[in-house]
Scaffold this active site. Structure first.
Site, short mmCIF file in Angstrom:
data_model
loop_
_atom_site.label_atom_id
_atom_site.label_comp_id
_atom_site.label_asym_id
_atom_site.label_seq_id
_atom_site.Cartn_x
_atom_site.Cartn_y
_atom_site.Cartn_z
N THR A 17 60.97 -3.49 18.98
CA THR A 17 61.67 -2.35 19.58
C THR A 17 61.68 -1.14 18.67
O THR A 17 62.50 -0.25 18.83
CB THR A 17 63.13 -2.72 19.89
OG1 THR A 17 63.75 -3.16 18.69
CG2 THR A 17 63.21 -3.78 20.95
N THR A 31 62.06 -8.38 14.23
CA THR A 31 62.48 -8.87 12.91
C THR A 31 62.73 -10.38 12.88
O THR A 31 62.63 -10.99 11.83
CB THR A 31 63.76 -8.16 12.43
OG1 THR A 31 64.78 -8.31 13.41
CG2 THR A 31 63.48 -6.69 12.17
N ASP A 32 63.04 -10.98 14.03
CA ASP A 32 63.44 -12.39 14.03
C ASP A 32 62.41 -13.31 13.37
O ASP A 32 62.75 -14.18 12.58
CB ASP A 32 63.71 -12.88 15.46
CG ASP A 32 65.13 -12.56 15.90
OD1 ASP A 32 65.77 -11.72 15.24
OD2 ASP A 32 65.58 -13.14 16.90
N LYS A 78 64.24 -13.31 6.16
CA LYS A 78 65.34 -12.59 6.78
C LYS A 78 66.62 -13.36 6.48
O LYS A 78 66.79 -14.48 6.95
CB LYS A 78 65.12 -12.49 8.30
CG LYS A 78 66.18 -11.66 8.99
CD LYS A 78 65.91 -11.51 10.49
CE LYS A 78 66.98 -10.62 11.13
NZ LYS A 78 66.74 -10.43 12.57
#
Lengths: 424, 594
Positions: A97, A173-174, A250
C-alpha cells in the site's frame, strides 16, 4: 426499503444522491455501500458519514449514479520524462500500500501500483532517477507465496539485464523479510535490490511511505550490490536503516521502525535531510558480481515452533516434507521425547535444521545432552540464522545445492555470520 | 475620536433591525478517565516532563482524481518540520505508531447525554471520519471526528435556538513552540475527547448569542464530565448583518466575551458597509502597486529604516478616493487601515503605513508629498505602503491592494480571530468544505440512547441547594456552577452542614487565594479530610443535644437508654462520624448525667 419516484419503483444504489428521512430527521448525500444489511450509510454534504436504520427510514433517490463508487483507479496519465544524466531505477510492485490514494467522496482507499502512479503519489521521487515501473503481483503481503518470489526474482533479473541501475521492490511489510531473504539466495545482483514499504497506509498525510520510497531510491542508486530492506530507523522522519535482506526482521506490529537487523547494527543508513547513503560495514560493491538468477524453490518446507506440551503428532506429521526448520528453545533444543521422532524424520529423508526462538544468538547443540542427542539424530545446526531466513534458505538449498545439509551450514548471502558482534 | 467612531460605538443599537444573524459553534473538552481512542489519561503535562521527542513531516494526500486538497497543499508548500513531545501520559496511538482503539465508552455516553440535554436525535450508527489537517496538530495528519446526533433545540430568554449537529472528536496536540525550524507540539492534549455543538443561525442579538452560549455551557457542565479551566471550552461565532457578510470569529475563550464580540463584529460590519457606500459614492478605485523606495531613500524615520533593513524596498499603492477613510475607526482602536495591515502581516510584512496617519513616525511632509506624487495620488486619494525585503513587499502590497478593493465592494467573508479586548483580527479566508474520509481503523458504533441517564441540570441543582440545603440563591448558584461542585456534593453526603461546606469551598478558599495561599495545591482529599475534622468538632455538641432532648428517658433509664439514643445520635450526625466514636461520646454523656 424501496423509494417510489414518478410512480416507478427504483432501488437506491451506492453512488446515488439520496434523501433519507428517519423520524423527522433528513439526511441528504451520497449513498455508500454499507457493511451490514440493517443500515444505509449516507455520506452527507458536510462530509460526515452516518448509518441510518433501513427499516425505519424512507429513501428518495434525488439523482441516480451521481458518483461511480466502484472507481477503477484510472487517473489522468502524466508523462514521465527521461533525463539521461540520471540513473535508471526499476520500481517493482507486489501490491503493497505504499502508493495508494483515497477517494474523499466515498471514503474508499484505492491502491496505486504502477510507476506513474507511484510518482504521482510520491512526487518527491521526481528528479532522483528515471523510473521503469512494473507490476508483478497485486496481493496483500500476508498472501505472499514462494511461487510469486520466483516470478519476482525473474522480473528483477530482467530489469537488471535491461540496464536498471538499481531496483526498488515495493512490498507489504508483513512478509517483507521472507521475500528479501528469498531474493538474497535466488539472485546474484551487480546492483542494489531494495525492498521498501510503509507501516502507515499511504492515504494518510503522516504515512512513512514518502520517506521510505525516497530513501529506497537513494539506496538503489548507491554503490552497493546487495539485497536490502530500507525502512525507518526510528519513529522520527529523519533516516532510514538499510538491513541486509537475509538478517532483517519485523519486530513490531505497528511502529515505523519495526524492522531491525538481528544480531548486528544495520548495514547502513540513508539520511532523509541531506539524502546521503552511508554504509557502516563492508558490503558488496556495485558491479562486483555478474547477474545470476537461481529461482527454483522446494515448496515442501515447514517452520515448526516447539512449545512445552507440544503434541508429538505435529512433529510426526512432518514426515512427508522435504525440509523442516525447528524453532527450538535456548541454544536449540526440543523435549527429549521428540528426539527419536526427529531421528525418524531425518532417516526418512527430511532435512531438519535447528534454529532458536530466542531470535538473538547462535544455536549450539554441543553444550547440553539434548543438543548432542539432536545432533546425533541428524539435525543441522542453523548457526545464527533467523528461523524465517533458515526456512527460506532451506527451500532454496533443497533445489540449488548439491549437498543441502552442507549448504545450510555455509553462509551464502550474509545470513550466517562468523562472529557474534552485536555492537558492530 | 471622530464623530464616525462615536457612532460606531453606539451602545444601544437595534441589532435585530440591522439584520444580525449569528450562530455558535462550541467545542468542549470532556473530563473522561481516558482519551477518545486510547487508554491514556486526559491529563495535561508540562513540556519539561517530556520523556521522548520525535520529528515528522506531513504530506498532502491525493484524491481519487489525482488532485490534492488546495488548503493542504498551501499548508505543505513549505516543508514544515514538526517536533512532538511524548509523556508518561501518552502512548503509541498519539504518536501515530499504533492503530486507534475503539471509541471510548465514557466519551460516547457523555456525548449522548449532551445530545439528550439538547433535545437531539442520535444517529442510528455513528461512523468515525478522518478530517484532513496538515498543520501538524494531529500526528496522523487528520482529526478523527464523528457525527453523534442532529436536529435539537434549546430555549433561551431570547427565544429558541435550533441545534444543527453534535460531533464527538479528538482534541489536537498542544502547540508549544513555533519558530523558523518548525512547530513543537505536546501530545498530552492530543486525543482528549471533545464535543462540538453547532447551532443554526437563529440568533439575532448579542445578548441572544451570550444567552445561547450560556445555556449550552450550563447543559454541558450538567453532565459533570466536562473539563474546566482555560482553553477547555472554545467558542466560535458566525456573525453577519444584512449589509455585511458571513464572518467566522474563532477562539472566543470566555463566555462573558460573546456578546461583546458579536456586538463589535456587527458594528465593524456596519462601519465597513458605510465606508463601502461612501467609497462607491466617490467612485473609489485601487491602483496597481508601484515602487516608492526612492521617496524614503534618506528618511529619518527609524520605523521605516527598521522595516527596510539593509536592502529593503518600499511598495506603495494608490487608493483613489480613500482619503480620510483608511484611518476611520471601525472597531475600538481598529481602523480600515488595521484591516489592510492584517493582510500585509499575513504575507510576512511588519504592517503598513498609510497617508491618513502620515506624516508621523518620523516621516516628513515632503516625503508624504513625494509619496503621493510617486503614485499619482490626488488629495482625495489615500496611499498605503509596505516597507520590507523585495519579495515580501511584493506579495504584501498585493494583499493590501486586494483587501482595499474588497473594501469598495463591502464586507468580505472571512475567518477572524477573537482578540482579548473584544475586537477581532483577520486570520484567513473562510474554509472550504472539509475533506473527510472514513476512519477505517475504528468500527462504527451503534449508540444506545436508552442506556443514557439524563443528568440533573445545574439550574435544577441550584433550586435543590436552595430548597433542601438552605443555601441562599447566590451561594447555591456559585456552588452549583463552580468547579468544586462534585466536592461539595461529597462533603454534604458525609454529613457536613451544607452552608459550612459551601462557605469553605466558595468563600474561605477564595479569601485564602487572595491572601496568596496556594490553595490550588489542595486536593479534594485534603478538603474532605478537613471537613471530617470539622465534623469531629460537631460531635460532642450533637451528642449533647440528643441527651438534652431525651433528658427524661436518660434520667429514668440511665445506660438503659443507650440503644435508643445511639440511633438518634447517628442520625443527628448524619453518619458523618465513626460509630464507635459516637458510642463512646454517648456513653460518656449518659454517665455524666446519671
Amino acid at each position: 426499503m424501496t423509494a417510489e419516484t414518478d410512480g416507478a419503483p427504483s432501488t437506491p444504489a451506492p453512488g446515488d444522491r439520496v434523501r433519507v428521512e428517519r423520524d423527522g430527521t433528513t439526511f441528504e448525500g451520497v449513498l455508500l455501500p454499507s457493511t451490514t444489511a440493517e443500515t444505509f450509510v449516507v455520506k452527507q454534504d458536510d462530509g460526515y458519514n452516518v448509518g441510518v436504520d433501513r427499516e425505519a427510514a424512507t429513501v428518495e433517490v434525488l439523482e441516480a449514479g451521481v458518483y461511480a463508487v466502484d472507481v477503477d483507479g484510472e487517473a489522468a496519465g502524466s508523462a514521465v520524462e527521461v533525463d539521461d544524466d540520471l540513473p535508471t531505477v526499476a520500481l517493482i510492485s507486489t501490491g503493497g500500500t505504499i502508493a495508494s490514494t483515497v477517494d474523499y467522496r466515498t471514503g474508499a482507499v484505492t491502491a496505486r501500483f504502477d510507476a506513474e502512479d507511484v510518482l504521482r503519489a510520491v512526487p518527491d521521487l521526481a528528479g532522483r532517477a528515471n523510473y521503469r515501473g512494473r507490476v508483478v503481483a497485486n496481493i496483500l503481503s500476508e498472501n505472499m507465496e514462494p511461487s510469486i518470489w520466483q516470478d519476482l526474482a525473474r522480473a528483477v533479473a530482467e530489469e537488471v539485464r535491461e540496464g536498471a541501475d538499481g531496483v526498488v521492490v515495493m512490498h507489504g511489510t508483513d512478509t517483507m523479510q521472507y521475500s528479501a531473504a528469498a531474493f538474497s539466495f535466488m539472485l546474484d545482483t551487480p546492483v542494489p535490490v531494495v525492498f521498501t514499504g510503509s507501516q502507515r497506509s499511504a492515504d494518510r498525510p503522516s504515512s512513512d511511505n514518502v520517506m521510505n520510497a525516497v530513501c529506497a531510491v537513494e539506496a538503489a542508486t548507491a554503490d552497493c550490490a546487495e539485497v536490502l530492506v530500507c525502512m525507518h530507523a526510528t519513529t522520527s522522519d529523519d533516516r532510514c536503516a538499510l538491513h541486509r535482506g537475509s538478517r532483517a526482521r519485523k519486530s513490531h506490529t505497528s511502529r515505523r521502525d519495526a524492522f531491525e537487523t538481528v544480531g548486528r547494527a544495520p548495514l547502513g543508513y540513508v539520511d532523509y535531510d541531506d539524502e546521503t547513503v552511508t554504509f557502516r560495514r563492508e558490503h558488496r560493491e556495485r558491479g562486483t558480481v555478474d547477474l545470476a538468477c537461481a529461482p527454483d524453490l522446494e515448496p515442501e518446507v515447514e517452520l515448526l515452533k516447539f512449545t512445552p506440551g507440544m503434541d508429538i503428532a505435529r512433529l510426526e506429521a512432518m514426515a512427508d516434507r522435504e525440509g523442516l526448520v525447528i524453532e527450538g528453545t535456548g541454544l536449540g533444543h526440543v523435549h527429549t521425547d521428540l528426539v527419536p521422532v526427529v531421528e525418524d524424520l531425518v532417516d526418512g529423508g527430511t532435512t531438519v535444521v535447528m534454529t532458536s526462538q530466542c531470535v538473538e544468538g547462535r544455536v549450539c547443540d554441543r553444550v547440553y545432552d539434548t543438543g548432542r542427542d539432536l545432533l546425533a539424530a541428524g539435525v543441522i545446526e542453523g548457526e545464527d540464522m533467523l528461523p524465517e531466513t533458515a526456512t527460506v534458505k532451506l527451500m532454496w538449498t533443497l533445489e540449488n545445492a548439491e549437498d543441502p545439509a552442507a549448504a545450510m551450514r555455509r553462509p551464502v548471502a550474509g545470513e550466517i555470520t562468523d562472529r557474534s558482534v552485536p555492537w558492530l | 475620536m471622530s464623530a464616525d467612531t462615536a457612532d460606531a460605538a453606539a451602545p444601544d443599537r437595534d441589532y435585530e433591525a440591522l439584520g444580525l444573524v449569528a450562530g455558535l459553534e462550541i467545542h468542549q473538552q470532556l473530563d473522561t478517565e481516558t482519551k477518545l481512542f486510547c487508554a491514556c489519561p486526559t491529563e495535561a503535562r508540562e513540556p519539561e516532563a517530556a520523556t521522548e521527542r520525535f520529528v515528522r513531516y506531513l504530506h498532502p494526500t491525493r484524491s481519487e482524481l489525482g488532485e490534492i486538497d488546495e488548503a493542504a497543499l498551501e499548508e505543505s508548500r513549505v516543508r514544515r518540520r514538526f517536533e512532538y513531545l511524548a509523556y508518561d501520559a501518552t502512548c503509541l496511538v498519539e504518536a501515530d505508531e499504533e492503530p486507534p482503539h475503539r471509541v471510548d465508552d465514557e466519551a460516547m455516553e457523555t456525548a449522548l447525554q449532551v445530545a439528550a440535554l439538547l433535545g437531539m436525535e442520535p444517529v442510528d450508527q455513528v461512523h468515525v471520519m478522518r478530517k484532513i489537517v496538515v498543520d501538524g496538530s494531529n500526528t496522523s495528519g487528520f482529526q478523527r471526528t464523528m457525527q453523534i446526533a442532529r436536529d435539537g433545540a434549546i430555549e433561551t430568554d431570547a427565544g429558541e435556538v435550533r441545534v444543527a449537529d453534535l460531533m464527538l472528536e479528538e482534541e489536537s496536540a498542544r502547540r508549544i513552540e513555533d519558530d523558523e525550524d518548525g512547530v513543537t507540539y505536546g501530545l498530552d492534549r492530543l486525543g482528549v475527547p471533545l464535543v462540538e455543538i453547532g447551532t443554526e443561525p437563529d440568533i439575532s442579538t448579542p445578548e441572544g448569542a451570550r444567552a445561547a452560549a450560556e445555556r449550552i455551557g450550563m447543559l454541558l457542565r450538567s453532565t459533570g464530565t466536562v473539563k474546566r479551566g482555560l482553553g477547555t471550552i472554545r467558542q466560535d461565532v458566525n456573525v453577519s448583518v444584512e449589509r455585511g457578510a458571513r464572518v467566522e470569529v474563532k477562539g472566543v475563550q470566555s463566555l462573558e466575551d460573546i456578546d461583546d464580540i458579536v456586538r463589535t463584529e456587527a458594528d465593524r460590519q456596519v462601519a465597513l458597509a458605510d465606508i463601502a457606500g461612501e467609497l462607491r459614492a466617490r467612485d473609489a478605485a485601487v491602483g496597481e502597486p508601484t515602487d516608492a523606495t526612492d521617496v524614503f531613500e534618506d528618511t529619518d524615520s527609524d520605523l521605516l529604516r527598521g522595516a527596510l533593513g539593509d536592502d529593503g524596498v518600499v511598495r506603495a499603492v494608490r487608493l483613489a478616493g480613500f482619503d480620510g477613510l483608511v484611518g476611520r475607526e471601525i472597531a475600538p482602536d481598529r481602523r480600515l487601515g488595521t484591516e489592510l495591515s492584517d493582510h500585509a502581516k499575513r504575507h510576512g510584512a511588519g504592517g503598513i503605513f498609510h497617508t491618513d496617519e502620515l506624516p508621523a513616525y518620523g516621516t516628513t511632509d515632503e516625503e508624504v508629498a513625494a509619496l503621493r506624487e510617486a503614485v499619482d495620488a490626488d488629495p482625495a486619494d489615500a496611499v498605503a505602503l509596505v516597507a520590507a525585503g523585495e519579495s515580501t513587499a511584493e506579495v504584501a502590497i498585493e494583499a493590501v491592494a486586494d483587501r482595499a478593493r474588497a473594501a469598495v465592494e463591502g464586507v468580505p467573508e472571512e475567518t477572524r480571530g477573537a482578540n482579548e479586548d473584544g475586537t477581532t483580527r483577520y486570520l484567513r479566508p473562510l474554509p472550504g468544505a472539509a475533506r473527510m474520509y472514513p476512519e477505517t481503523d475504528v468500527p462504527p458504533v451503534d449508540p444506545d440512547p436508552g442506556d443514557v441517564e439524563t443528568p440533573e441540570l445545574l439550574t435544577e441543582r441550584v433550586d435543590r441547594y436552595v430548597d433542601e440545603h438552605g443555601l441562599d440563591s447566590d451561594l447555591a448558584e456559585q456552588v452549583a456552577y463552580g468547579e468544586r461542585m462534585p466536592l461539595y456534593e461529597r462533603a454534604v453526603e458525609r454529613g457536613v452542614e451544607p452552608t459550612t461546606a459551601a462557605g469553605v469551598l466558595e468563600s474561605t478558599l477564595t479569601e485564602l487565594r487572595r491572601d496568596g495561599v496556594a490553595v490550588d495545591r489542595l486536593t479534594d482529599e485534603h478538603l474532605l479530610d478537613t471537613f471530617d475534622s470539622l465534623a469531629d468538632g460537631d460531635l460532642p455538641r450533637a451528642v449533647e443535644r440528643v441527651v438534652e432532648r431525651n433528658a427524661e428517658q436518660v434520667d429514668t433509664e440511665g445506660m438503659g437508654a443507650f440503644s435508643a439514643l445511639m440511633g438518634e445520635a447517628m442520625g443527628e450526625l448524619r453518619g458523618k462520624a465513626d460509630g464507635e466514636v459516637v458510642s463512646d461520646a454517648l456513653r460518656a454523656a449518659i454517665r455524666e448525667r446519671s
